[in-house]
Design a protein around this motif. Sequence first.
Motif, PDB file in Angstrom:
ATOM      1  N   GLU A  22      44.251 -13.971 -27.045  1.00  0.00           N
ATOM      2  CA  GLU A  22      43.320 -15.087 -26.817  1.00  0.00           C
ATOM      3  C   GLU A  22      43.721 -16.288 -27.671  1.00  0.00           C
ATOM      4  O   GLU A  22      43.761 -17.417 -27.186  1.00  0.00           O
ATOM      5  N   SER A  31      36.294 -18.157 -22.592  1.00  0.00           N
ATOM      6  CA  SER A  31      36.251 -17.360 -21.363  1.00  0.00           C
ATOM      7  C   SER A  31      36.705 -15.915 -21.535  1.00  0.00           C
ATOM      8  O   SER A  31      36.351 -15.062 -20.729  1.00  0.00           O
ATOM      9  N   ARG A  32      37.506 -15.640 -22.527  1.00  0.00           N
ATOM     10  CA  ARG A  32      38.006 -14.285 -22.799  1.00  0.00           C
ATOM     11  C   ARG A  32      38.765 -13.698 -21.594  1.00  0.00           C
ATOM     12  O   ARG A  32      38.618 -12.542 -21.241  1.00  0.00           O
ATOM     13  N   HIS A  33      39.612 -14.536 -20.988  1.00  0.00           N
ATOM     14  CA  HIS A  33      40.379 -14.101 -19.822  1.00  0.00           C
ATOM     15  C   HIS A  33      41.298 -12.924 -20.132  1.00  0.00           C
ATOM     16  O   HIS A  33      41.515 -12.066 -19.278  1.00  0.00           O
ATOM     17  N   HIS A  34      41.840 -12.872 -21.326  1.00  0.00           N
ATOM     18  CA  HIS A  34      42.775 -11.793 -21.652  1.00  0.00           C
ATOM     19  C   HIS A  34      42.042 -10.453 -21.730  1.00  0.00           C
ATOM     20  O   HIS A  34      42.601  -9.430 -21.344  1.00  0.00           O
ATOM     21  N   TYR A  35      40.802 -10.457 -22.170  1.00  0.00           N
ATOM     22  CA  TYR A  35      39.988  -9.251 -22.144  1.00  0.00           C
ATOM     23  C   TYR A  35      39.737  -8.820 -20.697  1.00  0.00           C
ATOM     24  O   TYR A  35      39.785  -7.629 -20.374  1.00  0.00           O
ATOM     25  N   GLN A  36      39.466  -9.784 -19.824  1.00  0.00           N
ATOM     26  CA  GLN A  36      39.216  -9.475 -18.410  1.00  0.00           C
ATOM     27  C   GLN A  36      40.469  -8.891 -17.759  1.00  0.00           C
ATOM     28  O   GLN A  36      40.379  -7.944 -16.961  1.00  0.00           O
ATOM     29  N   ARG A  37      41.620  -9.432 -18.081  1.00  0.00           N
ATOM     30  CA  ARG A  37      42.875  -8.911 -17.511  1.00  0.00           C
ATOM     31  C   ARG A  37      43.155  -7.508 -18.026  1.00  0.00           C
ATOM     32  O   ARG A  37      43.647  -6.644 -17.289  1.00  0.00           O
ATOM     33  N   GLU A  39      40.921  -5.354 -18.741  1.00  0.00           N
ATOM     34  CA  GLU A  39      39.999  -4.463 -18.023  1.00  0.00           C
ATOM     35  C   GLU A  39      40.617  -3.985 -16.708  1.00  0.00           C
ATOM     36  O   GLU A  39      40.400  -2.849 -16.291  1.00  0.00           O
ATOM     37  N   TYR A  48      48.610  -5.396 -17.494  1.00  0.00           N
ATOM     38  CA  TYR A  48      48.660  -6.740 -18.065  1.00  0.00           C
ATOM     39  C   TYR A  48      49.897  -6.775 -18.961  1.00  0.00           C
ATOM     40  O   TYR A  48      49.899  -6.236 -20.054  1.00  0.00           O
ATOM     41  N   TRP A 152      38.246 -21.066  -9.735  1.00  0.00           N
ATOM     42  CA  TRP A 152      37.875 -20.026 -10.692  1.00  0.00           C
ATOM     43  C   TRP A 152      36.876 -20.605 -11.683  1.00  0.00           C
ATOM     44  O   TRP A 152      36.807 -21.800 -11.911  1.00  0.00           O
ATOM     45  N   TYR A 154      35.094 -20.576 -15.581  1.00  0.00           N
ATOM     46  CA  TYR A 154      35.416 -20.375 -16.985  1.00  0.00           C
ATOM     47  C   TYR A 154      34.276 -20.918 -17.824  1.00  0.00           C
ATOM     48  O   TYR A 154      33.352 -21.546 -17.308  1.00  0.00           O
TER      49      TYR A 154
END
Length: 175
Positions: A22, A31-37, A39, A48, A152, A154
Amino acid sequence: MDRPAFAITIKPAEASQLDLLEQAFSPGSLSRHHYQRYEVQKRGEGLYLIAWHGQTPVGHFLLRWRGPDDERIIRFVAVVQSAFLEAGGTRVAYRKKGVATALIREAERLAREQGCTRIGLEVGSTDNPDAKRLYAHLGYLDWGQGDFLMSWEYIDKQGQPATESERVTYMSKPL
């Protein structure tokens, strides 16, 4: 005198690395996109992939075993055995050093191992000519159905939900 080769290692993300990812790729983002990816990887739906130069994360791509899930593409593309690359990026200081190429080649290798027969991705139609050129160089072909708007959500720096959009085209290649 020859310069030493730029060495990178590509590995799936680990939970313990998510805060670092992040900070490295999305500083200031909420947005914490890396956490979502990550998942997606935890659910077994893909990997990922993170490119590392020593202890520094320099690039990333989310490889999904099945995709894309966009209705505009599904009408024309059989997605059951088609892997999908998304959310790719290389840190500015590490661009033009082969990071994206190495990530894509590793993703293609892994997709073949999973039994995928095609791989595809979406790329900005007008605002990312370097990426589009790279994908074409690696054998990805424009799908011939034109561009479409992708959006998208965010969280902005003030903590408010926001939406961003981009015109993209789909490109793919057989594996």
